[in-house]
Design a protein around this motif. Structure first.
Motif, mmCIF file in Angstrom:
data_model
loop_
_atom_site.group_PDB
_atom_site.id
_atom_site.type_symbol
_atom_site.label_atom_id
_atom_site.label_comp_id
_atom_site.label_asym_id
_atom_site.label_seq_id
_atom_site.Cartn_x
_atom_site.Cartn_y
_atom_site.Cartn_z
ATOM 1 N N GLY A 1 0.802 -1.447 0.009
ATOM 2 C CA GLY A 1 -0.093 -0.010 0.087
ATOM 3 C C GLY A 1 0.614 1.080 -0.035
ATOM 4 N N LEU A 2 2.232 1.315 0.255
ATOM 5 C CA LEU A 2 3.104 2.322 0.174
ATOM 6 C C LEU A 2 3.961 2.266 -0.941
ATOM 7 C CD1 LEU A 2 3.929 2.489 4.124
ATOM 8 C CD2 LEU A 2 1.905 3.694 3.010
ATOM 9 N N CYS A 3 4.280 3.598 -1.326
ATOM 10 C CA CYS A 3 5.253 3.781 -2.470
ATOM 11 C C CYS A 3 6.648 3.639 -2.132
ATOM 12 C CB CYS A 3 5.279 5.117 -3.195
ATOM 13 S SG CYS A 3 3.377 5.227 -3.933
ATOM 14 N N ALA A 4 6.889 4.153 -0.824
ATOM 15 C CA ALA A 4 8.346 4.218 -0.130
ATOM 16 C C ALA A 4 8.045 4.184 1.477
ATOM 17 C CB ALA A 4 8.996 5.475 -0.559
ATOM 18 N N ALA A 5 9.175 3.651 2.066
ATOM 19 C CA ALA A 5 8.949 3.768 3.511
ATOM 20 C C ALA A 5 10.351 4.363 4.100
ATOM 21 C CB ALA A 5 8.932 2.275 4.261
ATOM 22 N N TYR A 6 10.077 5.026 5.339
ATOM 23 C CA TYR A 6 11.340 5.879 5.832
ATOM 24 C C TYR A 6 11.295 5.512 7.323
ATOM 25 C CZ TYR A 6 11.141 8.559 1.538
ATOM 26 O OH TYR A 6 11.073 8.899 0.228
ATOM 27 N N GLU A 7 12.367 5.913 7.860
ATOM 28 C CA GLU A 7 12.654 5.674 9.340
ATOM 29 C C GLU A 7 12.275 6.655 10.327
ATOM 30 O OE1 GLU A 7 16.401 4.760 12.667
ATOM 31 O OE2 GLU A 7 16.491 4.264 10.346
ATOM 32 N N LYS A 8 12.602 7.977 9.892
ATOM 33 C CA LYS A 8 12.282 9.293 10.539
ATOM 34 C C LYS A 8 11.459 10.161 9.855
ATOM 35 C CE LYS A 8 16.681 8.917 13.273
ATOM 36 N NZ LYS A 8 17.489 9.836 13.746
ATOM 37 N N LEU A 9 10.709 11.029 10.560
ATOM 38 C CA LEU A 9 9.790 11.965 10.255
ATOM 39 C C LEU A 9 10.189 13.462 10.983
ATOM 40 C CD1 LEU A 9 7.584 12.836 8.222
ATOM 41 C CD2 LEU A 9 5.936 12.089 10.056
ATOM 42 N N GLU A 10 10.831 14.349 10.466
ATOM 43 C CA GLU A 10 11.099 15.243 11.024
ATOM 44 C C GLU A 10 10.295 16.537 11.061
ATOM 45 O OE1 GLU A 10 15.015 18.570 11.152
ATOM 46 O OE2 GLU A 10 15.174 16.773 9.964
ATOM 47 N N SER B 1 10.030 5.239 13.391
ATOM 48 C CA SER B 1 9.250 4.159 13.570
ATOM 49 C C SER B 1 10.142 2.935 14.084
ATOM 50 C CB SER B 1 8.902 3.725 11.965
ATOM 51 O OG SER B 1 10.081 3.704 11.156
ATOM 52 N N LYS B 2 11.543 3.247 14.342
ATOM 53 C CA LYS B 2 12.421 2.248 14.711
ATOM 54 C C LYS B 2 12.799 2.491 16.331
ATOM 55 C CE LYS B 2 13.228 0.292 10.740
ATOM 56 N NZ LYS B 2 12.765 -1.209 10.768
ATOM 57 N N SER B 3 12.385 3.501 16.983
ATOM 58 C CA SER B 3 12.782 3.830 18.221
ATOM 59 C C SER B 3 11.486 4.061 18.999
ATOM 60 C CB SER B 3 13.588 5.136 18.305
ATOM 61 O OG SER B 3 13.777 5.528 19.829
ATOM 62 N N THR B 4 11.345 3.134 20.179
ATOM 63 C CA THR B 4 10.121 3.235 21.020
ATOM 64 C C THR B 4 10.148 4.548 22.090
ATOM 65 O OG1 THR B 4 11.572 2.027 22.800
ATOM 66 C CG2 THR B 4 9.930 0.832 21.125
ATOM 67 N N ALA B 5 11.267 5.168 21.966
ATOM 68 C CA ALA B 5 11.148 6.590 22.534
ATOM 69 C C ALA B 5 10.801 7.705 21.895
ATOM 70 C CB ALA B 5 12.623 6.808 23.162
ATOM 71 N N ASN B 6 10.642 7.447 20.493
ATOM 72 C CA ASN B 6 10.314 8.612 19.507
ATOM 73 C C ASN B 6 9.155 8.239 18.756
ATOM 74 O OD1 ASN B 6 12.641 10.488 20.247
ATOM 75 N ND2 ASN B 6 13.719 8.690 19.742
ATOM 76 N N ASN B 7 8.268 7.168 19.015
ATOM 77 C CA ASN B 7 7.198 6.761 17.836
ATOM 78 C C ASN B 7 6.027 6.845 18.409
ATOM 79 O OD1 ASN B 7 6.844 4.863 20.122
ATOM 80 N ND2 ASN B 7 6.947 3.005 18.958
ATOM 81 N N CYS B 8 5.662 8.013 19.392
ATOM 82 C CA CYS B 8 4.406 8.290 19.868
ATOM 83 C C CYS B 8 3.887 9.810 19.278
ATOM 84 C CB CYS B 8 3.959 8.040 21.138
ATOM 85 S SG CYS B 8 4.050 6.271 21.477
ATOM 86 N N CYS B 9 3.020 9.875 19.131
ATOM 87 C CA CYS B 9 2.389 11.408 18.747
ATOM 88 C C CYS B 9 0.778 11.763 19.224
ATOM 89 C CB CYS B 9 2.857 11.724 17.235
ATOM 90 S SG CYS B 9 1.897 11.048 15.977
ATOM 91 N N PHE B 10 0.425 12.915 19.224
ATOM 92 C CA PHE B 10 -0.886 13.315 19.151
ATOM 93 C C PHE B 10 -1.288 14.021 17.879
ATOM 94 C CE2 PHE B 10 0.310 13.166 23.956
ATOM 95 C CZ PHE B 10 -0.938 12.563 24.242
ATOM 96 N N LEU B 11 -2.498 13.376 17.442
ATOM 97 C CA LEU B 11 -3.106 14.071 16.378
ATOM 98 C C LEU B 11 -3.956 15.462 16.621
ATOM 99 C CD1 LEU B 11 -4.867 10.956 14.753
ATOM 100 C CD2 LEU B 11 -2.431 11.764 14.539
ATOM 101 N N ARG B 12 -4.429 16.104 15.887
ATOM 102 C CA ARG B 12 -5.247 17.510 16.003
ATOM 103 C C ARG B 12 -6.625 17.011 16.702
ATOM 104 N NH1 ARG B 12 -2.460 21.397 13.602
ATOM 105 N NH2 ARG B 12 -1.001 20.821 12.090
ATOM 106 N N THR B 13 -6.898 15.783 16.478
ATOM 107 C CA THR B 13 -8.180 15.360 17.232
ATOM 108 C C THR B 13 -8.003 14.812 18.524
ATOM 109 O OG1 THR B 13 -7.842 13.096 16.375
ATOM 110 C CG2 THR B 13 -9.171 14.660 14.965
#
Length: 699
Positions: free
Chosen positions: A587-596, A604-616
């Motif tokens: 389902g994806l054209c490409a995959a990456y490890e980090k999103l800055e 997506s590889k670090s449990t210390a940096n893989n959680c976020c809040f959405l606008r909802t």
């Protein structure tokens, strides 16, 4: 003997190398144009095939003939197939695609090309030198190598010439040292070159900071720096130097001597405006941010050991065990008008130079700095009481050791946004302000329920909730009154739990913190001393030795101002995907490890940096970062059920703080729905708690 390939069977690069070899042999053997006529006839086919050149004009031959092998020309009987006949040659010359520096040297065209890029090379070297704080002696050695070995005669041979280091400065003698006034107007012009002027309205708001900076532990050399910073919600700019005073030992300078040039220049800019790129701006001081000693100095008021020391209310303290105690919570507040008319004469020790600026509020625009007040003040005080207070307060040795082990283990859970991780509890005296902030906002609530008695834990959580609200850019206004009531309760209960002698200046001023947030209309981090303290460290690292530190600082500031903006330097447009993964995901054209993002990084590889809040306000645990139909997306699980944190004064989920929970199946979420980062910490052996990482919002 190995038979050599026919000329026609060679590739273009091989033809070029063979011809180049012949040219070099001609040059080394001293052959003349006349000798060329004696060559066998099969060589003339090459010459005749080349347009508009005669056999006598050797230097004018195209490069595909310039290097014909002489040995091959003198033995036609053995190698009759080496050179092609006239009919075998192409009708057009071979196109030369070689753009290597070696080819430029052979053609003699390297020097003109170098001159075209000379300014870029010099600018790149200057940027490298200043950004890495490289010593002049090291730069001198590098430049000499480039000039002598690299044949780059156009470069300067000294660092002073490369960086345009000034030969003189405008230092002024004072009663106890020297003063350098770099200039507010000059600094503002340099700052506005870094951003688009459309980011600002018609008025530029600036924050000022005045603070001391000891330069060495082995001497009494000290800077008193006047720093500024442009306040803008769209971009974050670094602080800049306006003026610096240097002296040895205790500062005996008066506020008038230190601030005279700043106040005069600001009044001039206030009247005439500030011109930049044919656009005129008004200028306004938004806040003057100082710690308590510096604020009392520049406002000419009593310090924290005076009876009338509070700068926000008229309460008069009393002395107990060599401390000034401020126990009243409902005293009349000071106002800008009452300050100027000297309603409380015991609070003043003189006249401040800032009073010459008519529109400056001497109370409302001198906010309390929560870095010194809360982090280095109250939070440090609590940790010291728990570590080595009286027998009732301090933690038993076994619990302290257990808490230290937990703090060290939690370090691996801390995200990349924190420069300092958690460390041993016994090192609390050496903690920095960022470590106290980390403990107060995140680590303390997740760990202390296992170590503190319930009444002390509930009391601490009141401070945690209040500061968390005031650090959030939305909640600091919506829940401002609730945060103020929590701080009032915290201060009132402080004397019952820790004794009346604990109600010192820092603890008392917590009751005024919410009013400063409400008055300025922004969270605590928007008017804290954290960025200014960082810049003081940058200034200190720029000094190479202890001799003439103010002259050194002047030179570094001038060198930085002379830098040209590097050409072709792209402006980052967030979010940015980093580190492509060599795997295909359905389902994806490409995959990456980090999103800055602008203020935080997800992985997506670090449990210390893989959680976020959405606008909802939904909490997401990221499993994959990628692109779908040219749209950046994340694949992750959404938190559906969770618990509130125990002993909280309210439901912690209303502040986006969750414990445990049930996760949904994986979903695809557009990146533009991400609002902020979440930090996950261990709460118990089975549960994990989640906190919003404050001051990291994308909008």
């Amino acid at each position: 003997m190995r038979k050599q390939k026919s000329f026609l069977d060679l590739s273009e690069s091989q033809k070029y190398r063979r011809l180049k070899k012949i040219r070099l042999q001609f040059n080394s053997s001293g052959s003349t144009a006349g000798e060329l006529d004696a060559l066998p006839n099969h060589s003339t086919g090459v010459v005749d095939a080349l347009p508009n050149h005669s056999t006598g004009d050797v230097d004018a031959l195209p490069n595909h003939f310039d290097e014909i092998d002489v040995a091959h020309l003198h033995s036609p009987s053995e190698h009759t197939d080496i050179l092609p006949s006239v009919t075998d040659l192409p009708s057009t010359p071979v196109v030369d695609n070689d753009q290597s520096p070696e080819r430029d040297i052979a053609r003699g065209t390297l020097e003109p090309q170098f001159h075209a890029n000379e300014s870029q090379l010099k600018n790149a070297l200057a940027h490298w030198s200043i950004e890495n704080n490289v010593a002049h002696s090291t730069v001198d050695k590098l430049l000499k190598i480039l000039v002598s070995e690299g044949k780059l005669e156009g470069l300067p041979t000294t660092a002073r010439a490369l960086l345009c280091t000034p030969r003189s400065n405008n230092l002024k003698k004072t009663s106890c040292g020297e003063y350098l006034h770099y200039g507010l107007k000059k600094a503002l012009g340099e700052q506005l070159q870094k951003v688009d002027s459309d980011c600002f309205s018609d008025v530029i708001e600036i924050d000022l900071n005045i603070d001391g900076l000891p330069l060495a532990k082995s001497s009494r050399s000290v800077f008193w720096a006047i720093l500024g910073r442009i306040y803008c919600k769209k971009v974050q700019l670094s602080p800049f130097v306006i003026g610096v005073h240097h002296s040895y030992g205790k500062l005996t300078l008066t506020p008038q001597e230190l601030l005279k040039e700043l106040v005069e220049e600001f009044k001039m800019l206030q009247e005439s405006g500030f011109q930049n790129d044919k656009k005129s701006f008004g200028i306004k001081i938004r806040a003057i941010i100082c710690d308590t000693p510096a604020r009392s100095f520049v406002t000419a008021t009593k310090g924290h050991m005076g009876f009338n020391c509070c700068g926000k209310c008229i309460q008069k303290g009393y002395e107990s065990n060599h401390r000034i105690i401020l126990s009243d919570l409902n005293c009349q507040l000071r106002t800008d008008e009452s300050f100027r008319c000297r309603a409380d004469i015991g609070h003043h020790v003189g006249v401040s130079p800032f009073e010459e600026i008519a529109e400056l509020g001497m109370v409302s625009q001198f906010p309390l700095d929560y870095m010194h007040l809360v982090c280095l003040g109250v939070m440090k005080k609590l940790l010291l009481l728990w570590r080595k207070g009286n027998a009732e307060l301090k933690l038993p040795p076994r619990r302290r050791e257990c808490l230290s082990r937990r703090l060290i283990s939690v370090a691996s859970w801390i995200g990349v946004e924190f420069a300092r991780k958690t460390r041993n509890f016994d090192d609390v005296c050496r903690y920095k302000a960022t470590e106290f902030r980390l403990f107060l906002l995140y680590v303390g609530p997740s760990l202390l329920h296992n170590y503190l008695p319930e009444k002390y834990l509930r009391h601490f959580l009141c401070l945690h909730v209040a500061i968390s609200i005031l650090c959030d850019e939305v909640n600091c206004i919506v829940y401002n009154e609730y945060a103020r009531s929590l701080l009032m309760y915290f201060v009132k209960s402080f004397s019952k739990l820790y004794g009346k002698e604990a109600l010192t200046y820092n603890v008392h001023n917590l009751i005024h913190l919410a009013n400063d947030v409400k008055g300025l209309g922004c969270p605590l981090d928007a008017f804290s001393a954290f960025p200014f303290e960082n810049h003081l460290g940058v200034m200190k690292r720029a000094l190479r030795k202890q001799v003439k530190p103010l002259s050194q600082l002047h030179n570094r500031l001038h060198e930085k101002s002379m830098l040209k903006k590097p050409e072709g330097h792209p402006i980052k447009k967030y979010p940015i995907m980093l580190k492509p993964l060599n795997k295909k995901i359905a389902g994806l054209c490409a995959a990456y490890e980090k999103l800055e993002f602008n203020h935080f990084v997800l992985s997506s590889k670090s449990t210390a940096n893989n959680c976020c809040f959405l606008r909802t306000k939904e909490l997401v645990k990221i499993a994959v970062i990628g692109v779908k139909n040219d749209t950046p997306v994340v694949i992750g699980n959404v938190l559906e059920e969770s618990e509130s944190m125990p002993f909280y004064p309210l439901d912690s989920r209303s502040l986006d703080i969750h414990v445990g929970g049930k996760w949904s199946t994986e979903k695809i979420i557009n990146v533009d729905q991400i609002l902020s980062k979440a930090i996950r910490l261990p709460y118990s052996s089975e549960k994990v708690c989640y906190f919003p990482l404050l001051h990291t919002h994308t909008a």
